[in-house]
Design an enzyme around this catalytic site. Structure first.
Site, PDB file in Angstrom:
ATOM      1  CG  HIS A 179      -2.064   1.248   1.213  1.00 27.00           C
ATOM      2  ND1 HIS A 179      -1.931   2.262   1.458  1.00 27.00           N
ATOM      3  CD2 HIS A 179      -3.261   0.870   0.777  1.00 27.00           C
ATOM      4  CE1 HIS A 179      -2.909   2.994   1.124  1.00 27.00           C
ATOM      5  NE2 HIS A 179      -3.865   2.311   0.851  1.00 27.00           N
ATOM      6  CD  GLU A 231      -5.636   1.561  -2.848  1.00 25.20           C
ATOM      7  OE1 GLU A 231      -6.638   1.360  -2.109  1.00 25.20           O
ATOM      8  OE2 GLU A 231      -4.679   1.978  -2.008  1.00 25.20           O
TER       9      GLU A 231
HETATM   10  O1  LIG Z   1      -7.142   0.842   1.277  1.00 20.50           O
HETATM   11  C1  LIG Z   1      -7.983   1.512   1.014  1.00 20.50           C
HETATM   12  C2  LIG Z   1      -7.427   2.705   0.097  1.00 20.50           C
HETATM   13  O2  LIG Z   1      -6.299   3.243   0.220  1.00 20.50           O
HETATM   14  C3  LIG Z   1      -8.545   3.732  -0.010  1.00 20.50           C
HETATM   15  O3  LIG Z   1      -8.829   4.488   1.073  1.00 20.50           O
HETATM   16  P1  LIG Z   1      -9.812   5.438   0.830  1.00 20.50           P
HETATM   17  O4  LIG Z   1     -11.111   5.048   0.336  1.00 20.50           O
HETATM   18  O5  LIG Z   1     -10.165   5.757   2.444  1.00 20.50           O
HETATM   19  O6  LIG Z   1      -9.398   6.616   0.169  1.00 20.50           O
END
Ligand SMILES: O=C[C@H](O)COP(=O)(O)O
Length: 274
Positions: A103, A173
């Site tokens: 991540h 992401e």
């Molecule tokens: O792990 C999840 C992602 O980083 C998305 O997080 P978020 O929806 O709070 O931006």
């Protein structure tokens, strides 16, 4: 039903909720999953990644719900003098099926680089955990550059994989869309995802891959994506179980529409849904 034909929804709680709130959330999610036909028949695959101290209580709260359990991180060794580390072997032993690797917050806050991510991915595979590999460009630039950065991250994470990864979940992401008010534009997600899908399907190191989108994913997004991804990786917008249920409903509707388009197939298709 073949998992690869399901719409996949993952939720990472990061470090947002305390243990009591996490367990309450898991109980509510377990209830919604037990009564949701699409989760029960496998057309929507749902998994949750709570923080580590809540893992066992979340496992118990989700028991019998068909919601998968996973962790947000693991160490690359399984045993030894590694104070504070959490091994994939132990995650597996306590009931995890998934583990997140790479991540953007692990890279930015904890200094993880491609080599660490490669070793963690290998540890996940070695321990029979399905890796949720997060990739994404740092800043918004042209789509080909974003694709190149993501494919390079995937390539580095797989390294010289001596065994084929049975199933790799790639969470696309874009870093600039994480923690924002809105997700990346649907056209952007579709363009980058199409190229990532091509790269993944041609990679002999991966037997099967699932591509999901994360970064402020929320109710309403799936319908705008037109099937360009296999599902979503949710963060903040899944903290409210009612919001999560809306996304599960949208995933079920997409799944039904797709099966209808294919002329009533039973969905047991060995290839990706879209
Ligand atoms: O792990 C999840 C992602 O980083 C998305 O997080 P978020 O929806 O709070 O931006």
């Amino acid at each position: 039903m073949d998992d690869h034909a399901a719409v996949t929804l993952g939720v990472s709680l990061k470090l947002y909720l305390d243990t009591r709130s996490t367990v309450a959330w898991a109980r509510a999610v377990g209830e919604l999953a037990r009564r949701h036909p699409a989760v029960q028949d496998g057309s929507v695959r749902l998994f949750a990644l709570p923080s580590l101290p809540a893992l066992l209580q979340v496992r118990d709260a989700l028991d019998g719900s068909a919601v998968g359990l996973g962790a947000q991180d693991l160490f690359w060794e399984d045993r030894g003098a590694y104070t504070g580390a959490v091994s994939g072997t132990d995650l597996r032993q306590v009931g995890c099926s998934y583990v997140e690797v790479g991540h953007a917050e692990r890279r930015a806050v904890f200094g993880e680089d491609d080599e660490i991510i490669r070793k963690k991915l290998a540890a996940a595979v070695r321990n029979g955990l399905t890796p949720v590999l997060c990739v994404g460009e740092d800043v918004r630039e042209a789509a080909p550059e974003a694709v190149a950065q993501c494919l390079a991250q995937i390539d580095a994470a797989l390294g010289d994989a001596s065994t084929v990864v049975p199933e790799l979940i790639v969470a696309y992401e874009p870093v600039w869309a994480i923690g924002a008010a809105q997700p990346a534009p649907a056209e952007w997600i579709a363009e980058v995802s199409a190229a990532l899908r091509t790269g993944l399907s041609a990679d002999p190191r991966v037997a099967a891959s699932t591509l999901i989108y994360g970064g402020s994913a929320q109710p309403g997004l799936l319908g705008r994506l037109g099937g360009s991804v296999d599902g979503l990786f949710l963060g903040r917008f899944a903290h409210d179980p009612e919001q999560l249920e809306r996304v599960v409903d949208e995933a079920a509707a997409m799944r039904s529409a797709h099966v209808g388009e294919r002329g009533g197939s039973d969905g047991n298709d060995p290839v990706a849904l879209w």
